[in-house]
Design a protein around this motif. Structure first.
Motif, mmCIF file in Angstrom:
data_model
loop_
_atom_site.group_PDB
_atom_site.id
_atom_site.type_symbol
_atom_site.label_atom_id
_atom_site.label_comp_id
_atom_site.label_asym_id
_atom_site.label_seq_id
_atom_site.Cartn_x
_atom_site.Cartn_y
_atom_site.Cartn_z
ATOM 1 N N THR A 172 2.371 5.132 -5.427
ATOM 2 C CA THR A 172 2.097 5.805 -4.137
ATOM 3 C C THR A 172 3.088 5.920 -3.083
ATOM 4 O OG1 THR A 172 0.129 4.419 -4.364
ATOM 5 C CG2 THR A 172 0.368 5.400 -1.872
ATOM 6 N N PRO A 212 -0.060 8.991 5.324
ATOM 7 C CA PRO A 212 -1.175 8.724 4.072
ATOM 8 C C PRO A 212 -1.760 10.015 3.808
ATOM 9 C CG PRO A 212 -1.866 8.171 6.472
ATOM 10 C CD PRO A 212 -0.322 8.501 6.502
ATOM 11 N N PHE A 263 -6.718 9.641 -2.778
ATOM 12 C CA PHE A 263 -7.143 8.738 -3.822
ATOM 13 C C PHE A 263 -8.590 9.135 -4.375
ATOM 14 C CE2 PHE A 263 -4.059 6.111 -1.547
ATOM 15 C CZ PHE A 263 -2.919 5.824 -2.470
ATOM 16 N N THR A 309 -4.507 -0.031 0.371
ATOM 17 C CA THR A 309 -3.705 0.942 -0.240
ATOM 18 C C THR A 309 -3.283 0.869 -1.563
ATOM 19 O OG1 THR A 309 -3.087 1.677 2.031
ATOM 20 C CG2 THR A 309 -1.881 2.561 0.181
#
Lengths: 605, 173
Positions: free
Chosen positions: B117, B122, B127, B135
């Protein structure tokens, strides 16, 4: 402030500019650079490209919204030049000037008259081939000045390249265009020589790659013209020297013709199935066939065919799409036409043209480049070159090396085909295979090579010696009793011999003419790239088709006094330092008058 | 000042001088004409986000005929016919897009393999699947994502009406 040498390739379809800094004679160390050329690529959008397409579009009022054709250096140009001109010209061909360079060498039209676009509708302002060429040169000058404000263009040395096959008139008109574009200090250089200089620039060890006695053939097939040159490697004071020993005739035949032939083949196949396409669609097909050809010719490609599509014209894009394919055998068919594997004894076929011919460019009547090449290699050699030119038992000039130039020869497929033909001819004469000289960027070589040559003139770089690439003649009518319906036979007086060097002059004393003061006198003028052994002053009687008529030359003996005196004059030929041919009438008392080309009066041949 | 005096003085000032003296102007509560600010010509409307979007549509239509394609009802055409049209359209639109917008994947990895990631915004990652709380450190890269690294559209000049994404064409025969 740096000083530069600028090389300009003023091409039939694309122009380019390269430059090299010369600082205190240390020209060997600086590299040859390429100028990026800002130009309109869409209305209102200026972008930098490596080449300036040699197209000019004459915009109609409201063609482009106000302000969208402005350039960084000109807010409201009269013409659109470059990529946008080429694009818009497809949609409105009547306002597009293309191939101005080919028109520049066309003796059948008034080259300083406003004749382009050739098919412009009534009311469209036209301009001359010279003026159009000047517009491209002006654009390049402005592009330079925008990027080098410290080193103004007019203070640099400039070389402009011309085809080796350009005759004295076409060269003078090119120089005229450069002057009209505000150029100063211009020298003309032949394109195949420039291509060879580019090869030398890329190979600093070139002296190890060729040797005395070698003969280098330069084959230059560009978008619109094909040009051949032979360069001999000789020796002078223990050093390798280069001499240009032959140039070909002007052949209007190039890559565009090949791509158009492919498009026609595909269009014919569509027509057989009942789909007819119009002129604009053919243009689209032409461009797509070029791309498809390149895909098929890519190394490792085994595809049998490459799809080409013509999108629907209206909003019905998918519904109106015409599908076609360019097949591999199409390439073979077209190559068979342009590069047939013919014996070296086969000469170009001269087709009889109909008496009433539309005025257009005099395209080569035989499309076979190989036959033109065979003719070139069979041309009569000059006495001076006989030692330098390797010839086979049949008299064919047999080069040891070949240098390819021009977009068409970018393709390995085409190069291999030409090599096969050449090797076949050499084998017949009992010689081994020809060696290709490789490693050049074929689209940029001419501009690069000319910049290199310009700088080499300052340092110790090598120069190709050559002199004028043709012999020149003045026509003299024989005095014979008039026979009705017959024109008096014509003889030709040699005034300049092939190879006459820059900065020399020659007097032809054995023939005098009486010219009337105050009256213009006109002489018919001829040239030949084939006859190289005619010494100045030689009178030729039966020249068949070996001489080519050019624009007539005119002289006006200005009168100092009022009496209508007849002055006896003889000719003097001068080749200037920059390679321009001049003809003078010289009186016994030393008075001199220069002959000028009259490019206006001659009608279509 | 007396009303009569003002009237007389104004009368003679205008008759003989053509203008009123300053004290009278003040007295009458007038404003000098030259002092009135002229209404400035309306500034050209600043390009808005919509203008840029329309311009990009116009470019993709001009170079690649993208609007014609999207707006056409292609249901009745064979796959062959659609394929033939798309081949030409695809190349041209791609070339045009490359010219004005520099696109790069958000994660330069191989789809189907593990990817960490990325740190930061964000919004870089979405996802999917069986997403736990918090996360995740990484997972299988399913789509590399696209990011416009730069966009360089030519200035909008001349044509005022950006809503004309493609002009109509009339051929003279």
């Amino acid at each position: 402030m740096s000083h530069y040498v600028i090389g300009i390739d003023l091409g039939t379809t694309n122009s380019a500019l390269a430059y090299k800094a010369i600082n205190g004679g240390d020209s060997e160390t600086s590299a040859v650079e390429r100028l990026v050329i800002p130009q309109l690529v869409n209305a209102g959008e200026v972008a930098e490209e490596n080449l300036l397409p040699s197209f000019l579009y004459i915009p109609v009022e409201k063609d482009f919204a106000a302000g969208t054709t402005s350039l960084p250096w000109n807010g409201n140009p009269q013409y659109v030049v470059g990529r946008l001109a080429q694009k818009r010209g497809v949609e409105n061909a009547g306002r597009l000037v293309s191939s101005a360079k080919s028109w520049l060498s066309h003796a059948g039209v008034d080259r300083s008259g406003a004749i382009l676009p050739n098919h412009a509708p009534e009311g469209v302002p036209r301009l001359s081939p010279v003026a159009a060429s000047a517009e491209y040169l002006k654009h390049l000058r402005a592009a330079w000045d925008a990027q080098f404000p410290e080193s103004p263009f007019t203070e640099q040395e400039v070389l402009v390249t011309v085809p080796a096959s350009f005759d004295a008139v076409a060269r003078e008109l090119t120089l005229q265009a450069a002057e009209d574009a505000g150029y100063r200090q211009v020298t003309l250089l032949e394109e195949p020589q420039a291509a060879f200089y580019a090869w030398i620039e890329r190979h600093p060890d070139w002296r190890e790659r060729v040797q005395v006695g070698n003969l280098i053939l330069v084959v230059d097939v560009g978008g619109g013209t094909t040009d051949f040159t032979l360069i001999a490697v000789t020796e002078e004071r223990g050093e390798l020297a280069l001499e240009r020993v032959a140039v070909g005739e002007h052949i209007l035949l190039g890559g565009d013709n090949i791509d158009l032939a492919l498009a026609r083949l595909v269009a014919d196949r569509l027509a057989e199935k009942g789909t007819r396409i119009d002129g604009m669609q053919l243009q689209m097909l032409w461009a797509n066939c070029r791309a498809a050809k390149e895909k098929l010719l890519e190394a490792g490609s085994t595809a049998k065919e490459q799809p080409v599509t013509i999108l629907g014209k209206g909003t019905g894009l998918v519904g109106g799409t015409i599908k076609a394919a360019l097949r591999r055998e199409d390439l073979d068919t077209v190559m068979q036409g342009f590069l047939p594997e013919t014996p070296s004894s086969e000469m170009p076929i001269r087709q009889k043209r109909s008496g009433l011919q539309e005025i257009g460019l005099p395209y080569a009547s035989d499309a076979a480049i190989t036959r033109h090449l065979a003719k070139f290699l069979r041309q009569q050699s000059a006495a001076s070159e006989q030692k330098m030119t390797r010839r086979g038992p049949s008299g064919l000039a047999c080069p040891t090396h070949v240098l390819f130039n021009g977009g068409v020869l970018h393709s390995p497929f085409v190069r291999e085909r030409l090599l096969r033909v050449l090797n076949g001819w050499l084998a017949e004469e009992g010689f081994g295979e020809i060696e290709p000289l490789t490693g050049e960027d074929l689209m940029q070589a001419v501009a690069r090579g000319s910049a290199y040559y310009g700088a080499a003139r300052h340092g110790k770089g090598v120069r190709i010696r050559g002199g004028i690439p043709r012999s020149y003649y003045v026509g003299i009518e024989t005095t014979m009793p008039a026979v009705p319906g017959m024109t008096a036979p014509l003889k030709a007086l040699t005034v300049a011999q092939f190879g006459m060097e820059e900065g020399t002059d020659v007097q032809i004393l054995n023939r005098e003419f009486g010219l009337l003061v105050g009256e213009p006198a006109e002489f018919r003028f001829f040239n030949s790239a084939v006859r190289k052994n005619d010494a100045p002053g030689t009178m030729i009687e039966d020249f068949g088709d070996e001489l080519e008529e050019m624009s007539p030359m005119e002289v006006h003996l200005s009168a100092d006094r009022d009496d209508r005196e007849i002055v006896r004059v003889s000719f003097e030929t001068v080749v200037t330092e920059i390679g321009m041919l001049q003809l003078w009438c010289v009186a016994r008392d030393g008075r001199r008058w220069k002959l000028e080309f009259n490019v206006r009066e001659r009608v279509a041949a | 000042m007396h009303r009569l005096a003002i009237a007389f003085r104004s009368f003679f000032a205008l008759i003989f001088d053509g203008f009123l003296p300053v004290d009278l102007i003040t007295e009458l509560g007038l404003v000098e004409k030259s002092a009135i600010p002229k209404p400035a010509p309306p500034p050209p409307p600043a390009p808005t986000a919509a203008d840029g979007a329309l311009q990009l549509l116009g470019i993709l239509q001009r170079d690649g005929r993208l609007l014609d394609f999207l707006m056409e009802d292609i249901a009745s055409y064979s796959d062959d016919q659609v394929g033939a049209a798309v081949r030409g359209l695809h190349g041209q639109s791609r070339e045009s897009l490359d010219r004005y917008v520099k696109l790069q994947p958000v994660i330069d990895g191989v789809e189907g393999t593990f990817a960490k990631t990325p740190a930061g915004d964000p919004g870089l990652v979405k996802f999917i699947g069986n997403v736990p709380a918090g996360t995740p450190k990484g997972g299988t890269l399913r789509h590399r994502g696209w990011r416009a690294m730069s966009i360089q559209l030519p200035p909008i000049a001349g044509r005022s009406d950006v809503t004309v994404v493609a002009p109509a064409e009339i051929e003279i025969e």
